[in-house]
Design an enzyme around this catalytic site. Structure first.
Site, PDB file in Angstrom:
ATOM      1  CG  HIS A   1      37.146   9.310   2.616  1.00  0.00           C
ATOM      2  ND1 HIS A   1      38.048   9.320   3.654  1.00  0.00           N
ATOM      3  CD2 HIS A   1      35.977   8.861   3.128  1.00  0.00           C
ATOM      4  CE1 HIS A   1      37.429   8.895   4.749  1.00  0.00           C
ATOM      5  NE2 HIS A   1      36.183   8.614   4.462  1.00  0.00           N
TER       6      HIS A   1
ATOM      7  N   GLY B   1      31.430   4.157   7.840  1.00  0.00           N
ATOM      8  CA  GLY B   1      32.699   3.436   7.775  1.00  0.00           C
ATOM      9  C   GLY B   1      32.631   2.173   8.614  1.00  0.00           C
ATOM     10  N   GLY B   2      33.176   2.239   9.815  1.00  0.00           N
ATOM     11  CA  GLY B   2      33.316   1.064  10.679  1.00  0.00           C
ATOM     12  C   GLY B   2      32.052   0.229  10.828  1.00  0.00           C
TER      13      GLY B   2
ATOM     14  CG  ASN C   1      34.494   4.337   2.642  1.00  0.00           C
ATOM     15  OD1 ASN C   1      35.113   3.439   2.062  1.00  0.00           O
ATOM     16  ND2 ASN C   1      35.046   5.483   2.990  1.00  0.00           N
ATOM     17  CD1 TRP C   2      31.836  -1.666   3.344  1.00  0.00           C
ATOM     18  CD2 TRP C   2      32.569  -3.553   2.380  1.00  0.00           C
ATOM     19  NE1 TRP C   2      30.748  -2.488   3.136  1.00  0.00           N
ATOM     20  CE2 TRP C   2      31.170  -3.649   2.548  1.00  0.00           C
ATOM     21  CE3 TRP C   2      33.247  -4.613   1.793  1.00  0.00           C
ATOM     22  CZ2 TRP C   2      30.437  -4.766   2.161  1.00  0.00           C
ATOM     23  CZ3 TRP C   2      32.526  -5.737   1.392  1.00  0.00           C
ATOM     24  CH2 TRP C   2      31.133  -5.806   1.583  1.00  0.00           C
TER      25      TRP C   2
ATOM     26  CB  SER D   1      31.604   8.220  14.973  1.00  0.00           C
ATOM     27  OG  SER D   1      33.027   8.240  15.004  1.00  0.00           O
TER      28      SER D   1
ATOM     29  CD  GLU E   1      32.758  10.642   5.451  1.00  0.00           C
ATOM     30  OE1 GLU E   1      32.090   9.671   5.804  1.00  0.00           O
ATOM     31  OE2 GLU E   1      33.914  10.544   4.999  1.00  0.00           O
TER      32      GLU E   1
ATOM     33  N   GLY F   1      35.944   7.728  12.528  1.00  0.00           N
ATOM     34  CA  GLY F   1      36.644   6.624  13.184  1.00  0.00           C
ATOM     35  C   GLY F   1      37.051   6.932  14.617  1.00  0.00           C
TER      36      GLY F   1
ATOM     37  CD  GLU G   1      39.784   7.295   6.080  1.00  0.00           C
ATOM     38  OE1 GLU G   1      39.598   6.443   5.200  1.00  0.00           O
ATOM     39  OE2 GLU G   1      39.116   7.348   7.139  1.00  0.00           O
TER      40      GLU G   1
END
Ligand code: 13P
Length: 253
Positions: free
Chosen positions: A96, A236-237, A11-12, A215, A168, A174, A98
């Site tokens: 998500h 993610g990251g 997931n960018w 993470s 998640e 993150g 976010e």
């Protein structure tokens, strides 16, 4: 019981211009293609979906959007319909944390998005997860099952592959504070899978992939994939670096 094929999804989020996205795909493509027995999925920002789709054509790597709108078309400025997404993607991330926290993705809207995605032949990657406060209050199980029920009540799927769930924990996203693998496995076994069984029936629920996200990196990925209930990762990251995403994908093989 049918074995679940591991799924590693990147997931960018709101990272990478189209130019950067194409360079990143170019860098990771040969390595990703070489990994067998793992399904791979890239979810770039919406503007990069079309050019990335052209690069991935025939390469055996899936493409997903990060969001969609549930209405077919109309006056919804800034939104993408299921048909627009389905022209290029097989998957779509829904709910998500976010989006739930920052963009009004209520349980009801998540339900609408899951339903619309499935109707368009898209596979939702349904995200669920408790906040730090809910976790510390011992409410994780209750929150996860409530989110699953709200999203999936009355939803029909024809095959287990049509739906993916991503657990998640919000406090692990993150933050570098990845959740410990064993408690994750216990929560998935005792709460997530039984709730799915209640909603979808035992057989379909056994086949639905349940990912962990939060993470995940090249160093810790293997510990998650060693857990029988963890069927892959929503990254993610670490999905923004070719070498890291590749190492995570290799750890799932
Ligand atoms: P990080 O891997 O950066 O913690 O993000 C996880 C995530 O939210 C993926 O959807």
């Amino acid at each position: 019981m049918m074995a679940r094929v591991p799924l590693i999804a990147g997931n960018w989020k709101m990272n990478k211009t189209v130019g950067e996205a194409l360079r990143l795909v170019d860098e990771m493509l040969p390595g990703l293609q070489a990994v067998q027995g793992v399904e791979k999925l890239l979810c770039p920002p919406a503007i990069a979906i079309m050019p990335v789709a052209a690069m991935l054509e025939g390469k055996g790597i899936g493409l997903g959007a990060q969001n969609l709108h549930w209405e077919k078309d109309g006056a919804y400025t800034g939104e993408l319909s299921t048909a627009m997404v389905a022209e290029f993607c097989q998957y779509v991330i829904v709910g998500h944390s976010e989006r739930r926290a920052l963009f009004g993705d209520s349980d009801l809207n998540v339900h609408r998005k899951v339903t619309a995605a499935l109707a368009a032949g898209l596979k939702p990657v349904l995200c669920i997860g408790e906040t730090l406060e809910q976790n510390e209050a011992g409410r994780a199980a209750e929150v996860l099952s409530a989110q699953l029920r709200a999203a999936l009540e009355g939803v029909q799927i024809n095959s287990a592959e049509a739906l993916v769930v991503a657990y998640e924990p919000v406090w692990a996203i993150g933050t570098g504070k990845a959740a410990s693998p064993e408690p994750i496995n216990t929560l998935l076994r005792n709460v997530v899978r039984p709730t799915l069984a209640g909603l979808l029936g035992q057989e379909l629920a056994e086949g639905v992939r349940v990912l962990y996200g939060g993470s995940v990196n090249a160093a810790n990925a293997g510990e998650y994939f060693a857990q029988p209930e963890v069927d892959g990762a929503l990254v993610g990251g670490a999905s923004l670096k070719a070498a890291d995403f590749l190492a995570i994908t290799q750890a799932a093989a």
